[in-house]
Each structure stands twice: as structure tokens, then as C-alpha cells.
Design an enzyme around this catalytic site. Sequence first.
Site, PDB file in Angstrom:
ATOM      1  CE  LYS A 128       6.551  -0.407   2.471  1.00  0.00           C
ATOM      2  NZ  LYS A 128       5.209  -0.502   3.021  1.00  0.00           N
ATOM      3  CG  HIS A 131       1.107   2.983  -3.364  1.00  0.00           C
ATOM      4  ND1 HIS A 131       0.096   3.762  -2.885  1.00  0.00           N
ATOM      5  CD2 HIS A 131       1.797   2.546  -2.270  1.00  0.00           C
ATOM      6  CE1 HIS A 131       0.149   3.790  -1.567  1.00  0.00           C
ATOM      7  NE2 HIS A 131       1.179   3.079  -1.161  1.00  0.00           N
ATOM      8  CG  HIS A 134       2.570   7.088  -2.004  1.00  0.00           C
ATOM      9  ND1 HIS A 134       3.062   5.849  -2.326  1.00  0.00           N
ATOM     10  CD2 HIS A 134       2.609   7.175  -0.659  1.00  0.00           C
ATOM     11  CE1 HIS A 134       3.398   5.216  -1.213  1.00  0.00           C
ATOM     12  NE2 HIS A 134       3.131   5.998  -0.189  1.00  0.00           N
TER      13      HIS A 134
HETATM   14  N1  ARG Z   1       4.726   6.590   4.162  1.00  0.00           N
HETATM   15  C1  ARG Z   1       3.410   6.192   4.480  1.00  0.00           C
HETATM   16  C2  ARG Z   1       2.856   5.219   3.455  1.00  0.00           C
HETATM   17  O1  ARG Z   1       3.352   5.153   2.371  1.00  0.00           O
HETATM   18  C3  ARG Z   1       2.462   7.356   4.550  1.00  0.00           C
HETATM   19  C4  ARG Z   1       2.804   8.331   5.622  1.00  0.00           C
HETATM   20  C5  ARG Z   1       1.629   9.134   6.024  1.00  0.00           C
HETATM   21  N2  ARG Z   1       1.905  10.085   7.037  1.00  0.00           N
HETATM   22  C6  ARG Z   1       2.071   9.815   8.323  1.00  0.00           C
HETATM   23  N3  ARG Z   1       2.360  10.788   9.132  1.00  0.00           N
HETATM   24  N4  ARG Z   1       1.928   8.594   8.803  1.00  0.00           N
HETATM   25  O2  ARG Z   1       1.904   4.505   3.724  1.00  0.00           O
END
Ligand code: ARG
Length: 571
Positions: A128, A131, A134
Amino acid sequence: MGAASLFRQAIARQLAPIAGCSEHHVLRSLAPMPKVSSGQQFGIPGPKLGSVEDPKAWCQQLAEKFETSTFIPRATAAGTFLHFDVCPEAYIQQTLSDVWTQKSRYGMQEQETPKTVVLDYSSPNIAKPFHAGHLRSTIIGNFVKRIHEAMGYKAIGINYLGDWGKQYGLLAVGYERYGNEAALEKDPIHHLYDVYVRINKENDADVDALANAYFKRMEEGDPITLKQWRRFRDLSIASYAEVYRRLGITFDRYSGESEAEPYIPRVYEELRDRVVRQEDGAWIVDSTVLRRADGTSLYMTRDLASVLLRRQDYAFDKAVYIIGNEQENYLKTLFGLTRHLQGCDRLDMTHVGFGRIHGMSTRKGTVVFLQDILDTAQQQMLKNMQASQDKYRELMEEGICVDGRHLAGQEAVAHVADRLGTSAVIVQDLVAKRGKNYTFAWDRMTAARGYTGVYLQFTHARMCSIERKSQVPIQMDCDLSQLKEKEAFDLALTISQYPDIVQSAYQTLEPCTVVQYLFRLSHSIGQANSSLRVKDVDPRVAEARMLLFWAAKTTLANGLKLIGVDPLERM
Ligand code: ARG
């Protein structure tokens, strides 16, 4: 201990017994008063020291009883306030010698046996787009890591990539339909994004089932799907790494949901007693599904498994997750479930949340690629730099030193423009309380004046330039009694507050505490700089002033590094 604390303690030690309260209590309300005209006082509201019938008379009494010293030569009552003068010379001396002895460590602390903190930040999904959330997690996470380091922690930065799960299965199905090898090689992030958009348009039951099936094959260890997956992952990491490099951000580990896979059986094992099995075969713990009916894991399962992995690899004392506010409930559930895992019931788990960014979209679509943002910021800075011709020419000719390498001409210009651009992006993100939403605003962000990264960089570069041009030696062994002006004391006072600022920013994990302080410091530097010359003055005066400016510059540089901005020596 820094100058500010030393002087506050000296006052508190004296005042506590005569006011009949604890030193700690005095310290809590005793603050510097930089706004008073003499600029050399600490103050405390009388009523804070205990409720009495006539606070004015009481302040008067306390002021009279207070035994003065060379360091605290005067105590006065001003209405219901008590004011204490500090000896400016001693105060400046202490402050500058603090910075002189600690240099780039000024403001930092050490732990005798350093605790370990693991930080989970940035964490984009390879299936994905990267964004705004992030971006914020990356910038704020980097700050949270550095402030823990400043407090003496051993900090482990983990990029927990979304590189597994049904979502990835969907991308892979999309790639089977729309993938193009040449396009992938050329620009993986953009191409995978195109595939993502197209397959999401077709998100019907059919595609959904295919995505599930694909992911099931991966969890079962199917070599073909895994080979493809490894490739997408590596390509994505390589292009992210380039953007992180520009932002000056590094990770100790590119981990991700996939790495948690081997720990999933242990999660099931340890939670077995709490599992409620549903009719269709799914597993539930505390009303959260942890295993689908077809046996595959979920996002939550992998987060729990990651806790086990991190415990094993780092034996951490504290874990911090830097993720948007909208995931607050998710994290509460995660932390709650973690307590059921063996040996994890007392772990210090913290969520550092943040608000959204509005208006970060292109004319065409809604997604902005981080790389494009940094490019635009760089271009904008280049234009601004070209506008001041003399400085621009000087930079081209003299060049700059970067990591021990000398850059000159266009290379130097491009480097400085890029650094200024990223400083603008970072400071805009950290200037307000992190929980607040904000609107992405190019003009405001790249302006040379106001609360911007450019202004902070400008102040730093300015100090460096004075050092270069004045040729006045910088040494502790100089006559600080030459610093008589209010501006000099004010600047020393601001410098002396830095260690307390770092401490309080650590307590709240609010980067704006540091950023706002850096604006105050820059302002104070500007004021001192316009009234305290170092050129064509008595050399003793010049040396004392130069040491003061050096200490201010060092403090500013330390603060900039703390928020993830690389200070520029020239711009
Ligand atoms: N990859 C996830 C997202 O884009 C965020 C991950 C955050 N960290 C975790 N340990 N859940 O929403």
C-alpha cells in the site's frame, strides 16, 4: 546538573526551612523570570509555599529571613511574589562551563545500567502507499528514539513493515493481472502503487478469495509465492531507504509482520487457556479474533508475536509504538492481550499518537509520494537561495564539508537545498502538539521567517559564519565579567534551560517542547547578536562574547539533532 538546577536548588535549600515546606515543593514552582527588566531573577508565587492569611506580609517576612550569598545576593518581596537575584557572573560562568565540558552531550544524561527501549515507527506497507501517517510516524518516531538516547537508554529503532497478510496477498493477485517486470525494476514504489490501485478497483468477493488463498500459500511456506514476495520486499526497502537517507533517519532493523511468523505458534500456545473457539473454527481471545477459520493469522496476532520476537532479541524494558491517534483502541487491545503472554505482564508499553495532516494531496490524485514532497521542498529552497546572490555565490565558491567530504559548486548548493527542504518538512511536523491535526502549507513551511526550520538553520549558520569570520579564539579561559549586558545574561539563561527542556520533553514525548524552545533560543541569539559585537572591540570583550555565542550555537545544534535536523554550517 546544569546551572539552572544548581541555582534553583541553592534557593530551595535556603527557602524550604524558613517557609516550612520541602525543597522538592519549592523547586516545583520556582522558575526563571526572563521578562523582568534586570533579567536576572528567579521567582515564586508566595501562596505556592503554603496558604497564609496575608500572603504579602508573609512574602515580606520570608524575604527578610532569607540569608543571601554571593550566588544569590538578594531576595525581595514583590506583592505576593518572592524574587531572588542570581549573581549574573556566576550564573553565566556555570552555564558556559556546563556546555564547555559536555559539548555535543550537553543536555543529555547517562544511565548506569542503560535500559533498552524498542521503538516501532515509520512502518509502511509494501502493498500500500506510504501516506501522511507514515511520514509523521517516521519524523516523530525518530525524535522519540533520540530523546530516549539523550536520557541514556539503549534505543532500538524498528521499521515494522506491513509486508505480510491478506493485504499483501491482494497485491500479489493484482501483480499477476497487471504487473510489468520492466516497470517494476524501474520504479518499484510507483509501479506497485499502480497495481494496488487497479486491483482495489476490482475488490469483489472473487478477488478477496484469491487474496486469502494466496496468503494461505505463503503461510504454508510455498517457495514460489515467497520468492516473489522477497523480491517486492527488497525492492520496496531499497527505495524507502533512499528517502530515509535524505531525512537523516536510520533503523536498527527492517523488520515487519513477516518476521513475526515463526512466533505465531507460541502466541497460540501461550494464550491457549484463554481461547474461545467459534463455531466456524476461528479463535477468539477477549473478543479479538487471533486466528481465522482457515488457520491464517491476523494483524493483531502478528503484533503479539512481534512482542515475543523483540523480547527474545533485545530483552527490552520498554516498547514505544509511534502510530496515529486513530489506532489508539487497537493499541489498547494489543497492550491488554500482551499482558497474557508469559513474562510480559509488567512490560512498559507506550503508544505515542499523533493527528492527521490535511491537504497533502496532488492535483490529480489523493496520494503524494514522499520523495516528491522532498523534491518539491528542495526546489523551493533552491529558488529562495538563488534570490540572495551574495550568499549563493559564497556557497558555490567556498563549498561545505559533509561527513568529512568537501562539496563545492552545484553539489554544495543541491545538498544545502535538500537539507533546508527536509528541515522545513520536519519542523512543520513537530512545531505543534503532536496530537493536533495540521494542514500541509508549502509557503508557510519554507518561509525564512517565523516558526520554520529555515529560521533555525539560518540562526545556526549565522553563528558558524561569525566564528569563521571573526577568528576570535574560543576558550573557557576568558574574562566572563565582560558580559555585562542584559542580552548576554538572557542568552545564558536560555542556554541554561536546555537540560530541563530535554527532561520535560522526555516526560511527555512532545517534540514541540524542544522545537518551541529552539525558537526562543534563536530569538535570544538574534537579540544578543545585534547588540554584542565581536568585531572591532576590546579582545577581552570579544573573547567572552565569542564563548557565549559558541555555547549558544552548540546548544542549538544539540537541539536540532534531537529533533532530527542536521545543522548546516553554511546556507
Ligand atoms: N503498517 C501499519 C500501517 O501502515 C503500521 C504498523 C504500526 N506498528 C505496529 N506494530 N502495528 O498502518
